[in-house]
Scaffold this motif. Structure first.
Motif, mmCIF file in Angstrom:
data_model
loop_
_atom_site.group_PDB
_atom_site.id
_atom_site.type_symbol
_atom_site.label_atom_id
_atom_site.label_comp_id
_atom_site.label_asym_id
_atom_site.label_seq_id
_atom_site.Cartn_x
_atom_site.Cartn_y
_atom_site.Cartn_z
ATOM 1 N N ASN A 1 -53.683 -79.180 -24.326
ATOM 2 C CA ASN A 1 -52.877 -77.785 -25.023
ATOM 3 C C ASN A 1 -54.003 -78.707 -26.244
ATOM 4 O OD1 ASN A 1 -51.171 -77.352 -23.375
ATOM 5 N ND2 ASN A 1 -49.899 -78.066 -24.347
ATOM 6 N N GLU A 2 -53.516 -79.573 -27.199
ATOM 7 C CA GLU A 2 -54.182 -79.656 -28.947
ATOM 8 C C GLU A 2 -54.669 -80.808 -28.262
ATOM 9 O OE1 GLU A 2 -55.040 -78.472 -31.500
ATOM 10 O OE2 GLU A 2 -54.825 -76.590 -30.484
ATOM 11 N N VAL A 3 -55.523 -82.368 -29.075
ATOM 12 C CA VAL A 3 -55.516 -83.356 -29.296
ATOM 13 C C VAL A 3 -55.702 -84.007 -31.041
ATOM 14 C CG1 VAL A 3 -57.608 -82.386 -27.114
ATOM 15 C CG2 VAL A 3 -58.084 -82.603 -29.343
ATOM 16 N N SER A 4 -55.909 -85.023 -30.473
ATOM 17 C CA SER A 4 -55.462 -86.024 -32.188
ATOM 18 C C SER A 4 -56.127 -86.802 -31.798
ATOM 19 C CB SER A 4 -53.777 -86.460 -31.826
ATOM 20 O OG SER A 4 -53.306 -85.193 -32.297
ATOM 21 N N ILE A 5 -56.861 -87.411 -33.495
ATOM 22 C CA ILE A 5 -57.870 -87.940 -33.343
ATOM 23 C C ILE A 5 -57.037 -88.814 -34.405
ATOM 24 C CG2 ILE A 5 -59.239 -87.140 -35.103
ATOM 25 C CD1 ILE A 5 -61.506 -88.704 -33.135
ATOM 26 N N MET A 6 -57.133 -90.644 -33.642
ATOM 27 C CA MET A 6 -56.948 -91.124 -34.083
ATOM 28 C C MET A 6 -58.183 -92.463 -34.597
ATOM 29 S SD MET A 6 -55.676 -95.089 -33.740
ATOM 30 C CE MET A 6 -54.497 -95.739 -33.593
ATOM 31 N N ILE A 7 -58.490 -93.508 -36.298
ATOM 32 C CA ILE A 7 -59.036 -94.175 -36.268
ATOM 33 C C ILE A 7 -58.435 -94.958 -36.702
ATOM 34 C CG2 ILE A 7 -61.877 -95.123 -36.894
ATOM 35 C CD1 ILE A 7 -62.583 -91.973 -37.348
ATOM 36 N N CYS A 8 -58.408 -96.600 -36.286
ATOM 37 C CA CYS A 8 -58.462 -97.312 -36.662
ATOM 38 C C CYS A 8 -59.238 -98.765 -36.452
ATOM 39 C CB CYS A 8 -57.150 -98.479 -36.017
ATOM 40 S SG CYS A 8 -57.226 -98.631 -34.592
ATOM 41 N N ALA A 9 -59.059 -99.999 -37.333
ATOM 42 C CA ALA A 9 -59.813 -101.181 -37.669
ATOM 43 C C ALA A 9 -59.663 -102.678 -37.770
ATOM 44 C CB ALA A 9 -60.611 -100.620 -38.673
ATOM 45 N N TRP A 10 -59.830 -103.582 -37.324
ATOM 46 C CA TRP A 10 -59.265 -104.983 -37.614
ATOM 47 C C TRP A 10 -60.691 -106.153 -37.411
ATOM 48 C CZ3 TRP A 10 -58.204 -101.888 -33.426
ATOM 49 C CH2 TRP A 10 -58.114 -102.609 -31.879
ATOM 50 N N GLU A 11 -59.988 -106.579 -38.399
ATOM 51 C CA GLU A 11 -60.605 -108.257 -37.705
ATOM 52 C C GLU A 11 -60.588 -108.605 -36.474
ATOM 53 O OE1 GLU A 11 -60.868 -110.199 -42.062
ATOM 54 O OE2 GLU A 11 -61.231 -111.696 -41.011
ATOM 55 N N TRP A 12 -61.770 -108.601 -36.139
ATOM 56 C CA TRP A 12 -61.673 -109.419 -34.671
ATOM 57 C C TRP A 12 -63.083 -109.907 -34.529
ATOM 58 C CZ3 TRP A 12 -61.318 -105.936 -29.234
ATOM 59 C CH2 TRP A 12 -60.767 -106.302 -28.716
ATOM 60 N N GLY A 13 -62.666 -110.975 -34.345
ATOM 61 C CA GLY A 13 -64.297 -112.488 -33.719
ATOM 62 C C GLY A 13 -64.211 -112.082 -32.502
ATOM 63 N N ALA A 14 -65.596 -112.465 -32.179
ATOM 64 C CA ALA A 14 -66.149 -112.076 -30.218
ATOM 65 C C ALA A 14 -64.648 -112.126 -29.181
ATOM 66 C CB ALA A 14 -67.329 -113.309 -30.332
ATOM 67 N N TYR A 15 -64.707 -111.273 -29.016
ATOM 68 C CA TYR A 15 -63.666 -110.857 -28.357
ATOM 69 C C TYR A 15 -63.592 -112.034 -26.495
ATOM 70 C CZ TYR A 15 -63.228 -108.453 -23.969
ATOM 71 O OH TYR A 15 -62.676 -107.519 -22.706
ATOM 72 N N LEU A 16 -64.906 -112.275 -26.281
ATOM 73 C CA LEU A 16 -64.709 -113.220 -24.794
ATOM 74 C C LEU A 16 -64.723 -114.880 -26.118
ATOM 75 C CD1 LEU A 16 -66.920 -110.804 -22.901
ATOM 76 C CD2 LEU A 16 -64.338 -111.665 -22.727
#
Ligand code: PMP
Length: 295
Positions: A113-128
Protein backbone atom coordinates in the motif's frame (compact mmCIF):
# COMPACT_ATOMS: atom_id res chain seq x y z
CA UNK A 1 25.87 1.70 20.01
CA UNK A 2 23.73 2.62 17.02
CA UNK A 3 21.64 5.17 18.89
CA UNK A 4 21.08 6.72 22.29
CA UNK A 5 18.33 8.89 23.72
CA UNK A 6 19.67 11.95 21.85
CA UNK A 7 19.95 10.35 18.39
CA UNK A 8 17.87 12.02 15.68
CA UNK A 9 16.75 10.23 12.54
CA UNK A 10 14.78 11.28 9.49
CA UNK A 11 11.39 9.58 9.25
CA UNK A 12 8.81 10.43 6.56
CA UNK A 13 9.61 14.11 6.27
CA UNK A 14 10.36 14.77 9.95
CA UNK A 15 13.43 14.70 12.13
CA UNK A 16 12.52 12.52 15.10
CA UNK A 17 14.31 11.17 18.15
CA UNK A 18 15.21 7.52 17.49
CA UNK A 19 13.78 6.48 20.86
CA UNK A 20 10.45 8.17 20.06
CA UNK A 21 10.05 6.91 16.48
CA UNK A 22 7.42 4.17 16.23
CA UNK A 23 6.16 1.95 13.49
CA UNK A 24 3.39 -0.54 12.93
CA UNK A 25 3.99 -4.27 13.50
CA UNK A 26 1.70 -5.40 10.66
CA UNK A 27 3.97 -4.55 7.74
CA UNK A 28 5.26 -6.62 4.85
CA UNK A 29 8.77 -5.50 5.73
CA UNK A 30 8.50 -6.84 9.27
CA UNK A 31 6.82 -10.11 8.27
CA UNK A 32 8.28 -10.88 4.85
CA UNK A 33 11.52 -8.91 4.60
CA UNK A 34 9.90 -6.90 1.80
CA UNK A 35 11.79 -3.63 2.05
CA UNK A 36 14.91 -2.05 0.61
CA UNK A 37 17.89 -0.39 2.19
CA UNK A 38 21.24 1.23 1.53
CA UNK A 39 24.56 1.43 3.34
CA UNK A 40 26.48 4.65 2.76
CA UNK A 41 29.51 6.28 4.36
CA UNK A 42 30.36 9.88 5.10
CA UNK A 43 33.95 10.92 5.69
CA UNK A 44 35.50 13.93 7.34
CA UNK A 45 37.58 15.42 4.54
CA UNK A 46 39.73 18.55 4.32
CA UNK A 47 36.70 20.10 2.58
CA UNK A 48 34.20 19.19 5.30
CA UNK A 49 32.02 16.13 5.77
CA UNK A 50 31.34 14.41 2.45
CA UNK A 51 28.96 11.57 1.74
CA UNK A 52 30.83 9.25 -0.62
CA UNK A 53 28.92 8.45 -3.85
CA UNK A 54 25.68 9.79 -2.38
CA UNK A 55 23.89 10.01 -5.75
CA UNK A 56 24.88 6.45 -6.69
CA UNK A 57 23.60 5.03 -3.39
CA UNK A 58 20.26 6.84 -3.52
CA UNK A 59 19.91 5.89 -7.18
CA UNK A 60 20.42 2.24 -6.19
CA UNK A 61 17.82 2.66 -3.42
CA UNK A 62 15.37 3.86 -6.06
CA UNK A 63 16.28 1.09 -8.52
CA UNK A 64 16.02 -1.56 -5.81
CA UNK A 65 12.50 -0.35 -4.95
CA UNK A 66 11.44 -0.24 -8.58
CA UNK A 67 12.78 -3.72 -9.25
CA UNK A 68 10.62 -5.22 -6.49
CA UNK A 69 7.51 -3.04 -7.08
CA UNK A 70 7.86 -0.81 -4.03
CA UNK A 71 6.70 2.67 -5.12
CA UNK A 72 9.45 5.26 -4.80
CA UNK A 73 7.98 8.71 -4.33
CA UNK A 74 11.11 10.48 -3.12
CA UNK A 75 13.36 13.08 -4.63
CA UNK A 76 16.93 11.89 -4.23
CA UNK A 77 18.47 15.37 -4.13
CA UNK A 78 16.20 16.19 -1.23
CA UNK A 79 17.02 12.90 0.53
CA UNK A 80 20.74 13.64 0.22
CA UNK A 81 20.19 17.07 1.76
CA UNK A 82 18.15 15.47 4.59
CA UNK A 83 20.97 12.99 5.13
CA UNK A 84 23.47 15.82 5.57
CA UNK A 85 21.04 17.31 8.11
CA UNK A 86 20.89 13.98 10.00
CA UNK A 87 24.70 14.03 10.21
CA UNK A 88 24.68 17.62 11.47
CA UNK A 89 21.91 17.05 14.02
CA UNK A 90 23.90 14.13 15.47
CA UNK A 91 27.29 15.89 15.30
CA UNK A 92 28.59 13.14 13.04
CA UNK A 93 31.46 13.67 10.62
CA UNK A 94 32.68 10.14 9.88
CA UNK A 95 29.53 8.04 9.77
CA UNK A 96 27.72 5.05 8.37
CA UNK A 97 24.32 5.99 6.97
CA UNK A 98 21.38 3.61 6.67
CA UNK A 99 18.32 4.61 4.60
CA UNK A 100 15.47 2.07 4.76
CA UNK A 101 12.31 2.06 2.67
CA UNK A 102 9.64 -0.02 4.35
CA UNK A 103 6.00 -0.83 3.79
CA UNK A 104 2.90 0.23 5.68
CA UNK A 105 0.44 -2.30 7.21
CA UNK A 106 -0.53 -5.03 4.74
CA UNK A 107 -0.47 -8.72 5.55
CA UNK A 108 -1.10 -9.68 1.94
CA UNK A 109 1.45 -11.32 -0.31
CA UNK A 110 0.64 -8.57 -2.75
CA UNK A 111 1.70 -5.13 -3.94
CA UNK A 112 2.37 -2.78 -1.02
CA UNK A 113 0.00 0.00 0.00
CA UNK A 114 1.98 2.94 1.29
CA UNK A 115 5.69 3.16 1.97
CA UNK A 116 7.80 4.94 4.55
CA UNK A 117 11.42 5.99 4.61
CA UNK A 118 13.82 6.44 7.47
CA UNK A 119 17.44 7.54 7.38
CA UNK A 120 19.65 7.01 10.40
CA UNK A 121 23.40 7.30 10.91
CA UNK A 122 25.98 6.29 13.46
CA UNK A 123 29.71 6.09 13.90
CA UNK A 124 30.89 2.71 12.64
CA UNK A 125 34.48 1.57 12.32
CA UNK A 126 35.53 -0.82 9.54
CA UNK A 127 32.74 -3.41 9.54
CA UNK A 128 35.06 -6.40 9.09
CA UNK A 129 37.79 -4.89 11.27
CA UNK A 130 41.26 -3.85 10.16
CA UNK A 131 43.07 -7.19 10.32
CA UNK A 132 43.39 -9.53 7.36
CA UNK A 133 40.57 -12.01 6.96
CA UNK A 134 40.51 -15.78 7.06
CA UNK A 135 37.80 -16.60 4.57
CA UNK A 136 35.81 -19.80 4.15
CA UNK A 137 33.69 -20.94 1.22
CA UNK A 138 30.13 -21.16 2.48
CA UNK A 139 27.80 -24.11 2.27
CA UNK A 140 25.09 -21.54 1.41
CA UNK A 141 24.88 -20.18 -2.13
CA UNK A 142 23.64 -16.73 -3.15
CA UNK A 143 19.96 -16.49 -4.12
CA UNK A 144 19.27 -17.70 -7.66
CA UNK A 145 18.57 -14.81 -10.06
CA UNK A 146 15.33 -16.51 -11.05
CA UNK A 147 14.21 -16.60 -7.41
CA UNK A 148 14.54 -12.88 -6.71
CA UNK A 149 16.04 -9.63 -7.98
CA UNK A 150 19.61 -10.28 -6.89
CA UNK A 151 20.80 -6.83 -7.95
CA UNK A 152 18.35 -5.12 -5.58
CA UNK A 153 19.41 -4.49 -1.98
CA UNK A 154 16.37 -6.17 -0.46
CA UNK A 155 16.01 -6.64 3.31
CA UNK A 156 15.02 -10.31 3.04
CA UNK A 157 18.13 -11.23 1.05
CA UNK A 158 20.16 -10.66 4.18
CA UNK A 159 18.87 -13.82 5.84
CA UNK A 160 21.15 -15.59 3.34
CA UNK A 161 24.00 -13.26 4.34
CA UNK A 162 23.47 -13.81 8.06
CA UNK A 163 23.33 -17.61 7.66
CA UNK A 164 26.59 -17.65 5.72
CA UNK A 165 28.34 -15.27 8.07
CA UNK A 166 27.25 -17.11 11.22
CA UNK A 167 28.29 -20.44 9.70
CA UNK A 168 31.77 -19.08 8.86
CA UNK A 169 32.24 -17.61 12.34
CA UNK A 170 31.03 -20.82 14.00
CA UNK A 171 33.72 -22.67 12.04
CA UNK A 172 36.35 -20.23 13.34
CA UNK A 173 36.71 -18.07 10.20
CA UNK A 174 36.29 -14.30 9.94
CA UNK A 175 33.95 -14.22 6.97
CA UNK A 176 32.16 -16.34 4.40
CA UNK A 177 32.54 -16.39 0.67
CA UNK A 178 29.42 -17.48 -1.19
CA UNK A 179 29.27 -19.21 -4.54
CA UNK A 180 26.35 -18.79 -6.92
CA UNK A 181 23.91 -21.63 -7.51
CA UNK A 182 26.08 -22.92 -10.41
CA UNK A 183 29.18 -23.09 -8.19
CA UNK A 184 30.93 -19.99 -9.50
CA UNK A 185 32.51 -17.46 -7.12
CA UNK A 186 29.97 -14.81 -6.12
CA UNK A 187 30.58 -12.52 -3.14
CA UNK A 188 30.79 -12.09 0.61
CA UNK A 189 27.65 -11.70 2.75
CA UNK A 190 28.05 -7.91 2.56
CA UNK A 191 30.95 -7.31 0.19
CA UNK A 192 32.33 -8.07 -3.28
CA UNK A 193 35.39 -10.15 -4.09
CA UNK A 194 38.53 -9.39 -6.09
CA UNK A 195 41.53 -11.67 -6.49
CA UNK A 196 44.99 -11.21 -7.98
CA UNK A 197 46.79 -13.63 -10.27
CA UNK A 198 50.01 -12.92 -12.19
CA UNK A 199 49.74 -9.16 -11.74
CA UNK A 200 46.09 -8.91 -12.86
CA UNK A 201 42.85 -8.58 -10.92
CA UNK A 202 39.72 -10.66 -11.39
CA UNK A 203 36.21 -10.19 -10.01
CA UNK A 204 32.95 -12.13 -10.45
CA UNK A 205 30.79 -10.62 -13.16
CA UNK A 206 27.32 -9.16 -12.57
CA UNK A 207 24.32 -11.47 -12.63
CA UNK A 208 24.61 -13.33 -9.35
CA UNK A 209 25.95 -10.58 -7.10
CA UNK A 210 24.97 -7.24 -5.66
CA UNK A 211 26.91 -4.93 -7.98
CA UNK A 212 28.65 -2.91 -5.31
CA UNK A 213 29.38 0.77 -5.58
CA UNK A 214 32.78 0.08 -4.02
CA UNK A 215 33.37 -2.66 -6.64
CA UNK A 216 32.62 -0.11 -9.40
CA UNK A 217 34.95 2.38 -7.69
CA UNK A 218 37.74 -0.23 -7.51
CA UNK A 219 37.31 -0.92 -11.24
CA UNK A 220 37.59 2.84 -11.93
CA UNK A 221 40.68 3.09 -9.71
CA UNK A 222 42.26 0.19 -11.60
CA UNK A 223 42.05 2.30 -14.77
CA UNK A 224 43.80 5.20 -12.98
CA UNK A 225 46.49 2.87 -11.66
CA UNK A 226 46.76 0.94 -14.95
CA UNK A 227 45.91 -2.34 -13.27
CA UNK A 228 44.24 -4.88 -15.53
CA UNK A 229 40.91 -6.09 -14.14
CA UNK A 230 38.69 -8.75 -15.66
CA UNK A 231 35.06 -9.49 -14.80
CA UNK A 232 33.98 -13.06 -15.46
CA UNK A 233 32.76 -16.41 -14.22
CA UNK A 234 35.34 -17.96 -11.93
CA UNK A 235 35.52 -21.28 -10.10
CA UNK A 236 36.61 -21.74 -6.47
CA UNK A 237 39.89 -23.23 -7.82
CA UNK A 238 40.68 -19.85 -9.42
CA UNK A 239 40.58 -18.30 -5.96
CA UNK A 240 42.43 -21.23 -4.40
CA UNK A 241 45.25 -20.67 -6.91
CA UNK A 242 45.25 -16.86 -6.64
CA UNK A 243 48.19 -14.79 -5.40
CA UNK A 244 46.13 -12.49 -3.15
CA UNK A 245 42.53 -11.43 -2.59
CA UNK A 246 40.38 -8.77 -0.98
CA UNK A 247 36.77 -7.97 -0.17
CA UNK A 248 35.24 -4.55 -0.70
CA UNK A 249 32.07 -2.75 0.26
CA UNK A 250 30.90 0.51 1.72
CA UNK A 251 30.95 -0.76 5.30
CA UNK A 252 34.02 -3.00 4.90
CA UNK A 253 35.88 -0.57 2.58
CA UNK A 254 38.82 -2.57 1.14
CA UNK A 255 40.01 -5.37 3.37
CA UNK A 256 42.68 -7.92 2.58
CA UNK A 257 42.16 -11.68 2.78
CA UNK A 258 45.07 -13.69 4.12
CA UNK A 259 43.72 -17.22 3.64
CA UNK A 260 40.97 -19.28 2.07
CA UNK A 261 39.79 -22.30 4.08
CA UNK A 262 43.07 -22.33 6.00
CA UNK A 263 45.40 -21.98 2.99
CA UNK A 264 47.44 -18.75 2.89
CA UNK A 265 47.71 -16.64 -0.26
CA UNK A 266 51.34 -16.50 -1.42
CA UNK A 267 51.66 -12.71 -1.89
CA UNK A 268 51.82 -10.76 1.38
CA UNK A 269 49.08 -8.15 1.65
CA UNK A 270 51.65 -5.33 1.87
CA UNK A 271 52.92 -6.28 -1.61
CA UNK A 272 49.55 -6.96 -3.23
CA UNK A 273 47.53 -4.96 -5.75
CA UNK A 274 44.77 -4.87 -3.13
CA UNK A 275 46.98 -2.90 -0.75
CA UNK A 276 47.68 -0.29 -3.47
CA UNK A 277 43.96 -0.02 -4.11
CA UNK A 278 43.20 0.20 -0.40
CA UNK A 279 45.49 3.23 -0.04
CA UNK A 280 44.16 4.86 -3.20
CA UNK A 281 40.55 4.26 -2.14
CA UNK A 282 41.26 5.93 1.22
CA UNK A 283 42.63 8.99 -0.62
CA UNK A 284 39.57 9.08 -2.85
CA UNK A 285 37.00 8.97 -0.03
CA UNK A 286 38.98 11.57 1.90
CA UNK A 287 39.08 13.88 -1.14
CA UNK A 288 42.87 13.76 -1.29
CA UNK A 289 44.95 13.51 -4.47
CA UNK A 290 44.64 9.88 -5.53
CA UNK A 291 48.29 9.09 -5.87
CA UNK A 292 49.42 10.74 -2.66
CA UNK A 293 50.45 7.29 -1.61
CA UNK A 294 53.76 5.64 -0.97
CA UNK A 295 53.70 2.23 -2.65
N1 PMP B 1 27.45 -7.53 -1.82
C1 PMP B 1 26.54 -7.53 -0.83
C2 PMP B 1 25.71 -8.75 -0.63
C3 PMP B 1 26.38 -6.41 0.01
O1 PMP B 1 25.49 -6.42 1.00
C4 PMP B 1 27.21 -5.29 -0.19
C5 PMP B 1 27.08 -4.10 0.70
N2 PMP B 1 26.11 -3.21 0.22
C6 PMP B 1 28.13 -5.33 -1.25
C7 PMP B 1 28.22 -6.47 -2.04
C8 PMP B 1 29.01 -4.14 -1.54
O2 PMP B 1 28.22 -3.07 -2.04
P1 PMP B 1 28.65 -1.58 -1.85
O3 PMP B 1 30.06 -1.46 -2.31
O4 PMP B 1 27.72 -0.83 -2.73
O5 PMP B 1 28.50 -1.23 -0.42
Amino acid sequence: MYFDDKTILYFDGQFTKAVEATTNLYTQTMHYGYGVFEGIRAYETANGTKIFKAEEHFERLKNSCEQIHIPYKYNNEELIQKTYEVLKLNNLTDAYIRPLVFCSPNMGISRPNEVSIMICAWEWGAYLGEKLLNLSISSYCRPHPRSTKVEAKVCGHYVNSILASVEAKDKGFDEALLLDSDGFLAEGPGSNLFFEKDGKLFTPQRGNILPGITRATVIELCKELEISVEEGLFKPEDLQNADSAFLCGTAAEIIGVSSLDGKDFPIKWENSLGKKLQLTYKNLVLDKPLLQTQF
